[in-house]
Design an enzyme around this catalytic site. Sequence first.
Site, PDB file in Angstrom:
ATOM      1  N   LYS A 203       0.863  -1.185   0.000  1.00 12.71           N
ATOM      2  CA  LYS A 203       0.000   0.000   0.000  1.00 12.71           C
ATOM      3  C   LYS A 203       0.894   1.228   0.000  1.00 12.71           C
ATOM      4  CE  LYS A 203      -3.573   2.479   2.477  1.00 12.71           C
ATOM      5  NZ  LYS A 203      -4.588   2.445   3.525  1.00 12.71           N
ATOM      6  N   LYS A 257      -2.108  -1.535  -3.910  1.00 12.63           N
ATOM      7  CA  LYS A 257      -2.967  -0.352  -3.841  1.00 12.63           C
ATOM      8  C   LYS A 257      -2.134   0.910  -3.898  1.00 12.63           C
ATOM      9  CE  LYS A 257      -5.931   1.950  -0.589  1.00 12.63           C
ATOM     10  NZ  LYS A 257      -6.292   2.067   0.780  1.00 12.63           N
ATOM     11  N   SER A 283     -10.082   5.531  -4.871  1.00 15.34           N
ATOM     12  CA  SER A 283     -11.031   6.615  -5.096  1.00 15.34           C
ATOM     13  C   SER A 283     -10.562   7.609  -6.150  1.00 15.34           C
ATOM     14  CB  SER A 283     -11.297   7.325  -3.774  1.00 15.34           C
ATOM     15  OG  SER A 283     -10.079   7.776  -3.194  1.00 15.34           O
TER      16      SER A 283
HETATM   17  C1  PBG Z   1      -7.465   3.631   5.358  1.00 17.09           C
HETATM   18  C2  PBG Z   1      -7.752   3.373   3.930  1.00 17.09           C
HETATM   19  C3  PBG Z   1      -7.530   4.256   2.877  1.00 17.09           C
HETATM   20  C4  PBG Z   1      -8.055   3.662   1.749  1.00 17.09           C
HETATM   21  C5  PBG Z   1      -8.547   2.415   2.120  1.00 17.09           C
HETATM   22  N1  PBG Z   1      -8.337   2.240   3.473  1.00 17.09           N
HETATM   23  C6  PBG Z   1      -6.981   5.644   2.843  1.00 17.09           C
HETATM   24  C7  PBG Z   1      -5.683   5.943   3.411  1.00 17.09           C
HETATM   25  O1  PBG Z   1      -4.827   5.083   3.616  1.00 17.09           O
HETATM   26  O2  PBG Z   1      -5.466   7.124   3.696  1.00 17.09           O
HETATM   27  C8  PBG Z   1      -8.093   4.311   0.404  1.00 17.09           C
HETATM   28  C9  PBG Z   1      -9.121   3.815  -0.545  1.00 17.09           C
HETATM   29  C10 PBG Z   1      -9.428   4.733  -1.675  1.00 17.09           C
HETATM   30  O3  PBG Z   1      -8.778   5.769  -1.890  1.00 17.09           O
HETATM   31  O4  PBG Z   1     -10.367   4.398  -2.406  1.00 17.09           O
HETATM   32  N2  PBG Z   1      -6.503   2.940   5.985  1.00 17.09           N
END
Ligand code: PBG
Length: 337
Positions: A203, A257, A283
């Site tokens: 991630k 991700k 997103s």
């Molecule tokens: C939180 C989380 C995030 C997303 C999924 N779980 C955001 C982040 O890490 O700040 C992002 C998903 C998306 O942008 O669609 N831990």
Amino acid sequence: MTQNHAFPRTRLRRSRATSWTRALVRENVLTPSDLIWPLFIAEGHGIEDPVAALPGVSRWSVDLIVERAKEARELGIQCVALFPNTPPEKRSDDGAEALNIDNLMCRATKAIKDAMGDDIGVLTDVALDPYTAHGQDGLLDANGYVDNDRTLDMLTKQALNQANAGADIIAPSDMMDGRVGAIRDTLELANHHVVQIMAYSAKYASAFYGPFRDAVGSGDTLKGDKKSYQMDPANSDEAIREIAMDIAEGADSVMVKPGLAYLDIIYRAKAEFNVPVFAYQVSGEYALVEAGAAAGVGDRDALMMEKLIAFKRAGCSGILTYFAADAARLLRDGDTA
Ligand code: PBG
């Protein structure tokens, strides 16, 4: 008779000439079962609250989340992923609401499972950001650094509550070291032997998460960035180390991700480990397609389907995507050849 070498013997274009032959030689297919639908949960009853930053995406109260899960099932989608928009008054520096067995996430999980049982899978996100006043995924130490081991203790309890509420897949998105093993041990001790873990292994600290943070209400409150625990977009070998670690700790599947900007990581992960690899088309990726299509850059549905098949081609078992329901509808009704 003389042979005219001006004619190519091998014409790859022969197999592209018509729709039926394209279908015959097609190497990858996208089906609704490849899609996991992320859903945002809101407090209240009968509430649909559109997310301004994500056109076409809403937060739903628990009663209507159940309806979305039924819709997913009817469309052939096998799993939904839940994300709560915790009311501001329930957010605190210690993220205590994450451990409330009656929080939005647990109530929505239980409601879907009560209504649908094993007709659909429920994936729950494990991280503290929907519950912390500072919007970080973990607990802060005196210097504002996210404290790995104190956070781990919270995450294992959060995961156990979710499993007790009926979650089928626990998906830690926090990027703390050691969380997969700690959660696996906790689940086993509580006899949750068939609850899976999908690790957000690779991630990245990404600019593509902005609209999500608005959807869960952590965008305005987030102080600083998440670079001390999420990955550097410049790194690839490190992603492989993260994935190896999570598999060794008991992950059933791993996730990369964001998605499209990291297809190389997906491809490498699949080639090196042969485990189920999932992509999260996040997103910002969704919002850019919607904004681009609205600005006349391209056909929205065509952009959507081309991006989704790219994940299959790269080696994904499935994709978490806000397009899930629309893509499944198109696969059912449309001519996608
Ligand atoms: C939180 C989380 C995030 C997303 C999924 N779980 C955001 C982040 O890490 O700040 C992002 C998903 C998306 O942008 O669609 N831990």
